[in-house]
Design a protein around this motif. Sequence first.
Motif, PDB file in Angstrom:
ATOM      1  N   PRO A 166      34.624  25.233  41.773  1.00  0.00           N
ATOM      2  CA  PRO A 166      35.960  26.042  41.920  1.00  0.00           C
ATOM      3  C   PRO A 166      36.065  27.539  41.883  1.00  0.00           C
ATOM      4  O   PRO A 166      35.125  28.132  41.494  1.00  0.00           O
ATOM      5  CB  PRO A 166      36.656  25.274  40.646  1.00  0.00           C
ATOM      6  N   PHE A 167      36.902  27.959  42.413  1.00  0.00           N
ATOM      7  CA  PHE A 167      36.979  29.609  42.742  1.00  0.00           C
ATOM      8  C   PHE A 167      37.083  30.145  41.432  1.00  0.00           C
ATOM      9  O   PHE A 167      36.223  31.161  41.115  1.00  0.00           O
ATOM     10  CB  PHE A 167      38.370  29.765  43.272  1.00  0.00           C
ATOM     11  N   ASP A 168      37.849  29.589  40.342  1.00  0.00           N
ATOM     12  CA  ASP A 168      37.911  30.158  38.963  1.00  0.00           C
ATOM     13  C   ASP A 168      36.462  30.292  38.319  1.00  0.00           C
ATOM     14  O   ASP A 168      36.044  31.220  37.679  1.00  0.00           O
ATOM     15  CB  ASP A 168      38.726  29.591  38.030  1.00  0.00           C
ATOM     16  N   ALA A 169      35.825  29.160  38.659  1.00  0.00           N
ATOM     17  CA  ALA A 169      34.187  29.238  38.112  1.00  0.00           C
ATOM     18  C   ALA A 169      33.605  30.319  38.579  1.00  0.00           C
ATOM     19  O   ALA A 169      32.804  30.719  37.664  1.00  0.00           O
ATOM     20  CB  ALA A 169      33.534  27.843  37.901  1.00  0.00           C
ATOM     21  N   ILE A 170      33.391  30.402  39.802  1.00  0.00           N
ATOM     22  CA  ILE A 170      32.726  31.363  40.533  1.00  0.00           C
ATOM     23  C   ILE A 170      32.985  32.651  39.956  1.00  0.00           C
ATOM     24  O   ILE A 170      32.087  33.604  39.823  1.00  0.00           O
ATOM     25  CB  ILE A 170      32.590  31.040  41.750  1.00  0.00           C
ATOM     26  N   TYR A 171      34.377  33.024  40.031  1.00  0.00           N
ATOM     27  CA  TYR A 171      34.919  34.419  39.648  1.00  0.00           C
ATOM     28  C   TYR A 171      34.525  34.779  38.059  1.00  0.00           C
ATOM     29  O   TYR A 171      34.014  35.737  37.977  1.00  0.00           O
ATOM     30  CB  TYR A 171      36.310  34.262  39.767  1.00  0.00           C
ATOM     31  N   ASP A 172      34.779  33.901  37.291  1.00  0.00           N
ATOM     32  CA  ASP A 172      34.172  34.114  35.779  1.00  0.00           C
ATOM     33  C   ASP A 172      32.687  34.349  35.747  1.00  0.00           C
ATOM     34  O   ASP A 172      32.480  35.136  35.046  1.00  0.00           O
ATOM     35  CB  ASP A 172      34.660  32.972  34.883  1.00  0.00           C
ATOM     36  N   TRP A 173      31.979  33.482  36.643  1.00  0.00           N
ATOM     37  CA  TRP A 173      30.648  33.699  36.428  1.00  0.00           C
ATOM     38  C   TRP A 173      30.225  35.141  37.023  1.00  0.00           C
ATOM     39  O   TRP A 173      29.242  35.770  36.497  1.00  0.00           O
ATOM     40  CB  TRP A 173      29.920  32.452  37.436  1.00  0.00           C
ATOM     41  N   ASN A 180      32.044  43.846  39.736  1.00  0.00           N
ATOM     42  CA  ASN A 180      33.624  44.361  39.819  1.00  0.00           C
ATOM     43  C   ASN A 180      34.536  43.244  39.973  1.00  0.00           C
ATOM     44  O   ASN A 180      34.330  42.439  40.779  1.00  0.00           O
ATOM     45  CB  ASN A 180      33.587  45.414  40.636  1.00  0.00           C
ATOM     46  N   ARG A 181      35.576  43.177  39.063  1.00  0.00           N
ATOM     47  CA  ARG A 181      36.571  42.159  39.428  1.00  0.00           C
ATOM     48  C   ARG A 181      37.029  42.035  40.752  1.00  0.00           C
ATOM     49  O   ARG A 181      37.307  40.908  41.299  1.00  0.00           O
ATOM     50  CB  ARG A 181      37.807  42.276  38.274  1.00  0.00           C
ATOM     51  N   ALA A 182      37.447  43.108  41.288  1.00  0.00           N
ATOM     52  CA  ALA A 182      37.955  43.138  42.922  1.00  0.00           C
ATOM     53  C   ALA A 182      37.057  42.598  43.495  1.00  0.00           C
ATOM     54  O   ALA A 182      37.184  41.558  44.685  1.00  0.00           O
ATOM     55  CB  ALA A 182      38.463  44.442  43.180  1.00  0.00           C
ATOM     56  N   LEU A 183      35.750  42.716  43.465  1.00  0.00           N
ATOM     57  CA  LEU A 183      34.697  42.363  44.342  1.00  0.00           C
ATOM     58  C   LEU A 183      34.548  40.803  44.067  1.00  0.00           C
ATOM     59  O   LEU A 183      34.323  39.981  44.949  1.00  0.00           O
ATOM     60  CB  LEU A 183      33.447  43.201  44.401  1.00  0.00           C
ATOM     61  N   ALA A 184      34.610  40.564  42.776  1.00  0.00           N
ATOM     62  CA  ALA A 184      34.107  38.987  42.488  1.00  0.00           C
ATOM     63  C   ALA A 184      35.442  38.113  43.028  1.00  0.00           C
ATOM     64  O   ALA A 184      35.105  37.252  43.513  1.00  0.00           O
ATOM     65  CB  ALA A 184      34.208  39.068  40.756  1.00  0.00           C
ATOM     66  N   LYS A 185      36.651  38.732  43.000  1.00  0.00           N
ATOM     67  CA  LYS A 185      37.561  37.920  43.428  1.00  0.00           C
ATOM     68  C   LYS A 185      37.831  37.582  45.145  1.00  0.00           C
ATOM     69  O   LYS A 185      37.884  36.621  45.442  1.00  0.00           O
ATOM     70  CB  LYS A 185      39.113  38.658  43.462  1.00  0.00           C
ATOM     71  N   ASN A 186      37.127  38.908  45.757  1.00  0.00           N
ATOM     72  CA  ASN A 186      36.985  38.637  47.150  1.00  0.00           C
ATOM     73  C   ASN A 186      35.988  37.652  47.478  1.00  0.00           C
ATOM     74  O   ASN A 186      36.043  36.787  48.390  1.00  0.00           O
ATOM     75  CB  ASN A 186      36.796  39.854  47.833  1.00  0.00           C
ATOM     76  N   VAL A 187      34.686  38.002  46.911  1.00  0.00           N
ATOM     77  CA  VAL A 187      33.764  36.991  46.947  1.00  0.00           C
ATOM     78  C   VAL A 187      33.805  35.562  46.759  1.00  0.00           C
ATOM     79  O   VAL A 187      33.573  34.570  47.534  1.00  0.00           O
ATOM     80  CB  VAL A 187      32.469  37.407  46.229  1.00  0.00           C
TER      81      VAL A 187
END
Length: 207
Positions: A166-173, A180-187
């Motif tokens: 899931p998106f949220d799991a990858i983002y938090d990881w 960087n949060r912006a980069l993490a969100k895009n990726v």
Amino acid sequence: MKQPEWPVIGQAQAISYSEQLLAYERRRGGRIGGNFILSGPSGAGKKALLSEFLRRLLGLEQSATDPSSLSSDIVELKRLPEKREIGVAQARAFSAQLSLSALAGPYRIGIVYEAELLSLEAANALLKALEDAREQVLVFFLSTSAESLPTTICSRSQTISFGPVPFDAIYDWLVAQGINRALAKNVSHLCEGKPGLALELVADKKA
């Protein structure tokens, strides 16, 4: 000594099954055997989980991104760069290596990469090795889809499924690793639920 966390995220079923096998190993030392299909999209964590599972199974201190580097008792079968599929001669050589006794520990281990690329003749050449699988011999097929493998292999193997994360799991990881949060969100949006691809995107600015 407490074991480190598994180096994959979002694959609870695969981790649970791996821990069950290791628990059996602790009870019955050196008595595991069989054939296993690790099925799921590229980048979902199949190779990383297998490497950590083998490290724990063999009681090794060091980890490795390449499972075959963990022990001389691990043999590989993979497509040759100039070929479109895994051929029968390769499969026969692989089976012959598996039949040898382990040298460094209790287990002889075979890993088939991109198992969906096995030719029909190669798959058939592996059948005797799979049917004769004994305790202390383990064969792992890594594939993007278990359904793409011949039924003769599937019927002789236990399938361990890896799904999109899931998106949220990858983002938090990613954020936990200092991204960087912006980069993490895009990726996290771009990686299609594949943590391995997420790491490639973070490392490759052009991508």
